[in-house]
Design a protein around this motif. Structure first.
Motif, PDB file in Angstrom:
ATOM      1  N   ASN A 150      58.012  57.825  52.514  1.00 47.29           N
ATOM      2  CA  ASN A 150      57.339  56.842  51.882  1.00 47.29           C
ATOM      3  C   ASN A 150      58.074  55.499  51.518  1.00 47.29           C
ATOM      4  OD1 ASN A 150      54.474  58.145  51.712  1.00 47.29           O
ATOM      5  ND2 ASN A 150      55.624  59.573  50.502  1.00 47.29           N
ATOM      6  N   SER A 151      57.539  54.365  51.690  1.00 51.26           N
ATOM      7  CA  SER A 151      58.592  53.212  51.221  1.00 51.26           C
ATOM      8  C   SER A 151      57.616  52.203  51.021  1.00 51.26           C
ATOM      9  CB  SER A 151      59.482  52.694  52.362  1.00 51.26           C
ATOM     10  OG  SER A 151      58.864  52.626  53.637  1.00 51.26           O
ATOM     11  N   ALA A 152      58.030  51.160  50.395  1.00 51.41           N
ATOM     12  CA  ALA A 152      57.159  50.043  50.127  1.00 51.41           C
ATOM     13  C   ALA A 152      58.087  48.723  50.337  1.00 51.41           C
ATOM     14  CB  ALA A 152      56.643  49.917  48.447  1.00 51.41           C
ATOM     15  N   SER A 153      57.728  47.891  51.319  1.00 50.23           N
ATOM     16  CA  SER A 153      58.282  46.680  51.784  1.00 50.23           C
ATOM     17  C   SER A 153      59.762  46.755  52.357  1.00 50.23           C
ATOM     18  CB  SER A 153      58.312  45.708  50.997  1.00 50.23           C
ATOM     19  OG  SER A 153      57.223  45.245  50.687  1.00 50.23           O
ATOM     20  N   ARG A 154      60.095  48.261  52.573  1.00 46.59           N
ATOM     21  CA  ARG A 154      61.427  48.580  53.231  1.00 46.59           C
ATOM     22  C   ARG A 154      61.563  48.078  54.630  1.00 46.59           C
ATOM     23  NH1 ARG A 154      65.226  51.535  55.616  1.00 46.59           N
ATOM     24  NH2 ARG A 154      67.002  51.746  54.581  1.00 46.59           N
ATOM     25  N   LEU A 155      60.410  48.484  55.372  1.00 47.51           N
ATOM     26  CA  LEU A 155      60.399  47.991  56.882  1.00 47.51           C
ATOM     27  C   LEU A 155      60.229  46.599  57.033  1.00 47.51           C
ATOM     28  CD1 LEU A 155      60.166  48.886  59.723  1.00 47.51           C
ATOM     29  CD2 LEU A 155      57.670  48.811  59.411  1.00 47.51           C
ATOM     30  N   ALA A 156      59.722  45.935  56.275  1.00 45.95           N
ATOM     31  CA  ALA A 156      59.570  44.279  56.261  1.00 45.95           C
ATOM     32  C   ALA A 156      58.523  44.010  54.706  1.00 45.95           C
ATOM     33  CB  ALA A 156      58.891  43.969  57.399  1.00 45.95           C
ATOM     34  N   PRO A 157      58.737  42.671  54.356  1.00 40.02           N
ATOM     35  CA  PRO A 157      58.349  42.322  53.338  1.00 40.02           C
ATOM     36  C   PRO A 157      56.504  42.826  53.670  1.00 40.02           C
ATOM     37  CG  PRO A 157      59.877  40.699  54.007  1.00 40.02           C
ATOM     38  CD  PRO A 157      59.833  41.658  55.023  1.00 40.02           C
ATOM     39  N   GLY A 158      55.785  43.346  52.581  1.00 40.61           N
ATOM     40  CA  GLY A 158      54.381  43.397  52.691  1.00 40.61           C
ATOM     41  C   GLY A 158      54.056  44.605  53.636  1.00 40.61           C
ATOM     42  N   ILE A 159      54.855  45.253  54.228  1.00 35.60           N
ATOM     43  CA  ILE A 159      54.417  46.411  55.090  1.00 35.60           C
ATOM     44  C   ILE A 159      55.112  47.844  54.545  1.00 35.60           C
ATOM     45  CG2 ILE A 159      54.833  47.543  57.284  1.00 35.60           C
ATOM     46  CD1 ILE A 159      54.952  44.585  58.544  1.00 35.60           C
ATOM     47  N   ASP A 160      54.213  48.517  54.024  1.00 31.46           N
ATOM     48  CA  ASP A 160      54.362  49.744  53.505  1.00 31.46           C
ATOM     49  C   ASP A 160      54.327  50.830  54.415  1.00 31.46           C
ATOM     50  OD1 ASP A 160      54.737  48.475  51.077  1.00 31.46           O
ATOM     51  OD2 ASP A 160      52.915  49.040  50.133  1.00 31.46           O
ATOM     52  N   VAL A 161      55.191  51.881  54.277  1.00 35.20           N
ATOM     53  CA  VAL A 161      55.106  53.139  54.920  1.00 35.20           C
ATOM     54  C   VAL A 161      54.330  54.364  54.213  1.00 35.20           C
ATOM     55  CG1 VAL A 161      56.269  54.711  56.668  1.00 35.20           C
ATOM     56  CG2 VAL A 161      56.736  52.129  56.675  1.00 35.20           C
ATOM     57  N   ARG A 162      53.508  55.171  54.793  1.00 39.86           N
ATOM     58  CA  ARG A 162      53.037  56.245  54.166  1.00 39.86           C
ATOM     59  C   ARG A 162      53.574  57.553  55.016  1.00 39.86           C
ATOM     60  NH1 ARG A 162      52.571  53.275  50.844  1.00 39.86           N
ATOM     61  NH2 ARG A 162      50.621  52.433  49.931  1.00 39.86           N
ATOM     62  N   GLY A 163      54.134  58.581  54.491  1.00 43.86           N
ATOM     63  CA  GLY A 163      54.821  59.439  55.270  1.00 43.86           C
ATOM     64  C   GLY A 163      54.784  60.808  54.332  1.00 43.86           C
ATOM     65  N   ALA A 164      55.554  61.845  54.414  1.00 37.67           N
ATOM     66  CA  ALA A 164      55.596  62.935  53.884  1.00 37.67           C
ATOM     67  C   ALA A 164      55.504  62.796  52.360  1.00 37.67           C
ATOM     68  CB  ALA A 164      56.861  63.794  54.054  1.00 37.67           C
ATOM     69  N   GLY A 165      54.464  63.626  51.897  1.00 39.51           N
ATOM     70  CA  GLY A 165      53.924  63.407  50.402  1.00 39.51           C
ATOM     71  C   GLY A 165      53.248  62.255  50.157  1.00 39.51           C
TER      72      GLY A 165
END
Length: 292
Positions: A150-165
């Motif tokens: 999971n990450s918050a704005s790591r890919l780009a500003p304002g784009i979060d990723v929902r992954g394992a967990g």
């Protein structure tokens, strides 16, 4: 329970069961989008690390299941649930969610297209869920041997990723702000495979963060251009994101002057730019910018 609340709970269960038929593991959610069942260990005298091994419900995403009888049990234990969460990273889909910021969906959509052009990938037609405030969740599938965090704005500003967990709020869920719904025409699609180039961005190989000597690496040019392209309302966020990526890759100090210059040309003051870069350095390296 009021009739409207009972109706919302019934619909949530129906949508959750439908998702489970597609192989998506689910949990009940409250109107706040949080897991509806509280931890059974909340009153333990000492902190307890348990991912459901105790056999009781209330472990958030670790309760997620595709078993219809178990789903009914979970919703029966949380009759106030008005939505459901879909666990990411689990077989058979190994779901990955790309969450485009609700505050500026047009900007984040453009940023995602920019990333696709820069890194030469295309996202095939897939399930797209609209949030009550206008954001969008893109559903993708990943390979079983890759763990996407999971990450918050790591890919780009304002784009979060929902992954394992992590989990995505399922379409049909009713929250405090409204109902999540599927974009017409995508409801019956299977989640598209995550492009390899995008997968490398959201699940990067572990790298040691060592400062490099001399000038910035070639990828630093892309970060500078990213800051230069910032519009009003994006400048500080883009600068912070770019500086974090530079420090994570070990060339933050060498790239800092160019990032500062780019931010000033985009409209920030030099003082603001330096403060933002210093914040990125502290967050990613634990030390002030420039300190060895």
């Amino acid at each position: 329970m009021a009739t409207s609340e009972r109706h919302a709970a019934t619909l949530a269960l129906a949508h959750a069961l439908s998702a489970a038929e597609r192989g998506l593991a689910v949990i009940p959610l409250s109107r706040s989008k949080l897991p509806a069942l509280r931890s059974p260990h909340r009153d333990d005298p000492t902190p307890t690390v348990c991912h459901g091994e105790c056999g009781r419900p209330g472990h958030g995403v670790y309760d997620a299941t595709t078993d219809p009888s178990r789903i009914r049990q979970l919703f029966a234990a949380a009759p106030w649930a008005t939505g459901y969460g879909i666990a990411c990273g689990l077989a058979p889909h190994h779901l990955i969610g790309i969450d485009l910021d609700t505050k500026s969906p047009s900007d984040t959509s453009a940023t995602l297209r920019e990333l696709a052009l820069r890194h030469l990938f295309t996202i095939e037609p897939t399930v797209v869920v609209v949030t009550p405030s206008g954001g969008r969740h893109l559903w993708l599938t990943g390979p079983p041997d890759v763990v996407v965090p999971n990450s918050a704005s790591r890919l780009a500003p304002g784009i979060d990723v929902r992954g394992a967990g992590g989990y995505l709020v399922g379409p049909g869920s009713r929250t405090e702000h409204g109902v999540y719904s599927t974009v017409p025409g995508t409801t019956h699609l299977a989640p598209a495979a995550c492009p390899r180039a995008l997968l490398r961005l959201i699940a990067p190989a572990t790298r040691a963060c060592r400062p490099t000597a001399g000038g910035s690496p070639a990828q630093g040019h892309g970060l500078v251009q990213f800051v230069l392209a910032a519009r009003i309302g994006q400048r500080n966020t883009r600068l912070f994101w770019a500086a974090c990526r530079a420090y994570e890759n070990g060339f933050g100090d060498s790239l800092a002057p160019e990032l500062t210059d780019a931010a000033v040309r985009a409209g920030l003051s030099a003082r603001e730019a330096r403060a933002t870069i210093a914040s990125a350095a502290r967050l990613t390296t634990g030390r002030p910018a420039g300190e060895r």
